[in-house]
Design a protein around this motif. Structure first.
Motif, mmCIF file in Angstrom:
data_model
loop_
_atom_site.group_PDB
_atom_site.id
_atom_site.type_symbol
_atom_site.label_atom_id
_atom_site.label_comp_id
_atom_site.label_asym_id
_atom_site.label_seq_id
_atom_site.Cartn_x
_atom_site.Cartn_y
_atom_site.Cartn_z
ATOM 1 N N ARG A 33 43.235 51.376 41.985
ATOM 2 C CA ARG A 33 44.592 51.240 41.445
ATOM 3 C C ARG A 33 44.767 49.871 40.809
ATOM 4 O O ARG A 33 44.207 48.887 41.273
ATOM 5 N N ASN A 34 45.578 49.829 39.760
ATOM 6 C CA ASN A 34 46.024 48.537 39.255
ATOM 7 C C ASN A 34 47.487 48.633 38.839
ATOM 8 O O ASN A 34 48.067 49.711 38.817
ATOM 9 N N ALA A 35 48.064 47.482 38.568
ATOM 10 C CA ALA A 35 49.467 47.407 38.171
ATOM 11 C C ALA A 35 49.569 46.547 36.928
ATOM 12 O O ALA A 35 48.862 45.540 36.802
ATOM 13 N N THR A 36 50.429 46.962 36.006
ATOM 14 C CA THR A 36 50.662 46.185 34.796
ATOM 15 C C THR A 36 52.157 45.958 34.621
ATOM 16 O O THR A 36 52.975 46.777 35.043
ATOM 17 N N VAL A 37 52.477 44.836 34.000
ATOM 18 C CA VAL A 37 53.874 44.513 33.693
ATOM 19 C C VAL A 37 53.942 44.084 32.235
ATOM 20 O O VAL A 37 53.184 43.206 31.806
ATOM 21 N N LEU A 38 54.821 44.703 31.486
ATOM 22 C CA LEU A 38 55.114 44.270 30.127
ATOM 23 C C LEU A 38 56.390 43.444 30.213
ATOM 24 O O LEU A 38 57.431 43.941 30.652
ATOM 25 N N VAL A 39 56.289 42.166 29.832
ATOM 26 C CA VAL A 39 57.411 41.233 29.944
ATOM 27 C C VAL A 39 58.082 41.101 28.586
ATOM 28 O O VAL A 39 57.424 40.825 27.576
ATOM 29 N N LYS A 40 59.409 41.286 28.589
ATOM 30 C CA LYS A 40 60.207 41.257 27.362
ATOM 31 C C LYS A 40 61.300 40.196 27.493
ATOM 32 O O LYS A 40 61.902 40.048 28.553
ATOM 33 N N ASN A 44 63.933 40.740 22.400
ATOM 34 C CA ASN A 44 63.106 41.953 22.352
ATOM 35 C C ASN A 44 61.685 41.669 21.884
ATOM 36 O O ASN A 44 61.067 42.473 21.184
ATOM 37 N N LYS A 45 61.171 40.505 22.277
ATOM 38 C CA LYS A 45 59.777 40.165 22.023
ATOM 39 C C LYS A 45 59.018 40.289 23.338
ATOM 40 O O LYS A 45 59.520 39.915 24.397
ATOM 41 N N PHE A 46 57.799 40.808 23.231
ATOM 42 C CA PHE A 46 56.970 41.069 24.398
ATOM 43 C C PHE A 46 55.859 40.031 24.496
ATOM 44 O O PHE A 46 55.266 39.661 23.485
ATOM 45 N N ILE A 47 55.575 39.596 25.718
ATOM 46 C CA ILE A 47 54.465 38.675 25.940
ATOM 47 C C ILE A 47 53.167 39.470 25.914
ATOM 48 O O ILE A 47 52.995 40.423 26.671
ATOM 49 N N ILE A 48 52.277 39.070 25.015
ATOM 50 C CA ILE A 48 50.933 39.637 24.922
ATOM 51 C C ILE A 48 49.969 38.487 25.192
ATOM 52 O O ILE A 48 50.091 37.416 24.593
ATOM 53 N N VAL A 49 49.019 38.691 26.100
ATOM 54 C CA VAL A 49 48.100 37.619 26.486
ATOM 55 C C VAL A 49 46.717 37.848 25.882
ATOM 56 O O VAL A 49 46.322 38.975 25.598
ATOM 57 N N LYS A 50 45.998 36.747 25.705
ATOM 58 C CA LYS A 50 44.597 36.815 25.310
ATOM 59 C C LYS A 50 43.774 36.488 26.541
ATOM 60 O O LYS A 50 43.913 35.415 27.133
ATOM 61 N N ARG A 51 42.925 37.410 26.937
ATOM 62 C CA ARG A 51 42.129 37.271 28.146
ATOM 63 C C ARG A 51 41.103 36.143 28.001
ATOM 64 O O ARG A 51 40.577 35.892 26.924
ATOM 65 N N SER A 52 40.805 35.532 29.113
ATOM 66 C CA SER A 52 39.821 34.452 29.165
ATOM 67 C C SER A 52 38.442 34.950 28.732
ATOM 68 O O SER A 52 38.091 36.103 28.989
ATOM 69 N N PRO A 53 37.625 34.078 28.123
ATOM 70 C CA PRO A 53 36.251 34.473 27.793
ATOM 71 C C PRO A 53 35.395 34.676 29.047
ATOM 72 O O PRO A 53 34.308 35.234 28.974
ATOM 73 N N LEU A 54 35.901 34.254 30.202
ATOM 74 C CA LEU A 54 35.154 34.388 31.455
ATOM 75 C C LEU A 54 35.424 35.711 32.176
ATOM 76 O O LEU A 54 34.788 35.995 33.195
ATOM 77 N N PRO A 59 36.596 40.396 27.709
ATOM 78 C CA PRO A 59 36.910 38.985 27.455
ATOM 79 C C PRO A 59 37.422 38.794 26.032
ATOM 80 O O PRO A 59 37.040 39.531 25.121
ATOM 81 N N ASN A 60 38.308 37.835 25.860
ATOM 82 C CA ASN A 60 38.860 37.446 24.553
ATOM 83 C C ASN A 60 39.669 38.543 23.859
ATOM 84 O O ASN A 60 39.941 38.440 22.677
ATOM 85 N N LYS A 61 40.069 39.563 24.588
ATOM 86 C CA LYS A 61 40.869 40.642 23.997
ATOM 87 C C LYS A 61 42.344 40.425 24.316
ATOM 88 O O LYS A 61 42.702 39.830 25.336
ATOM 89 N N LEU A 62 43.199 40.935 23.452
ATOM 90 C CA LEU A 62 44.634 40.907 23.700
ATOM 91 C C LEU A 62 44.970 41.989 24.716
ATOM 92 O O LEU A 62 44.386 43.067 24.709
ATOM 93 N N ASP A 63 45.947 41.682 25.585
ATOM 94 C CA ASP A 63 46.251 42.592 26.686
ATOM 95 C C ASP A 63 47.734 42.524 27.019
ATOM 96 O O ASP A 63 48.461 41.637 26.580
ATOM 97 N N ILE A 64 48.141 43.470 27.853
ATOM 98 C CA ILE A 64 49.511 43.536 28.347
ATOM 99 C C ILE A 64 49.842 42.235 29.089
ATOM 100 O O ILE A 64 48.948 41.532 29.545
ATOM 101 N N SER A 65 51.111 41.913 29.225
ATOM 102 C CA SER A 65 51.536 40.640 29.807
ATOM 103 C C SER A 65 50.833 40.326 31.117
ATOM 104 O O SER A 65 50.343 39.217 31.335
#
Length: 166
Positions: A33-40, A44-54, A59-65
């Protein structure tokens, strides 16, 4: 999350059938199981994160908040709130949207998990941890345009979950 953290192993109906370590999830391909949160924010702008290269996966992909494993014995909501605090230093109310099943191939790994999808409204400061390179704020339309232009810049989980919650 530590590689030695204990996760619940679940069946195709999300019923707990045992426990095992995160490290073995990648080796054995069990369902977890995992859990995700989309932060707004108020604009009405959403936080999109770039994953660490580690990061081991995507790695280095854009992802949900916020995204993370649900520890053994933990609820989807508890995991979502814990991960939101760990990854973005945000402590706010979240709203459950739905639960979905994800199944992806990543290198030689077979990733299968149920995801609890949540939404948070938040306008305060954000502080990222080592799992995140950077974050951006995008409107719904901007996210859709970026996915259309360059889908591979996003994690497969984000593309799937985004379709479920937009």
């Amino acid at each position: 999350m530590d590689e030695n953290d204990l996760l619940d192993v679940v069946d195709e109906n999300d019923k707990v059938i045992g426990q095992d370590y995160k490290e073995k999830k990648f080796q054995q391909g069990f369902i977890s199981r995992n859990a995700t949160v989309l932060v707004k924010d108020k604009q009405n702008k959403f936080i999109i994160v770039k994953r660490s290269p580690l990061k081991r996966t995507h790695p280095n992909k854009l992802d949900i908040s916020v995204c993370g494993n649900v520890n053994s014995g933990e609820s989807y909501e508890e995991a979502a709130k814990r991960e939101m605090k760990e990854e973005l230093n945000i402590d706010c109310e979240i709203k459950f949207l739905r639960k979905v099943f994800n199944h992806f191939q990543e290198k030689e790994m077979d990733l299968k998990y149920f995801t609890g999808l949540f939404l948070a409204n938040y306008d305060g400061e954000v502080q990222t941890n080592e799992e995140i390179q950077e974050y951006h704020k995008f409107t719904l339309q901007e996210i859709e345009e970026r996915i259309k232009q360059d889908p591979d810049s996003f994690t497969p989980g984000f593309r799937h979950d985004f379709q479920e919650i937009k």
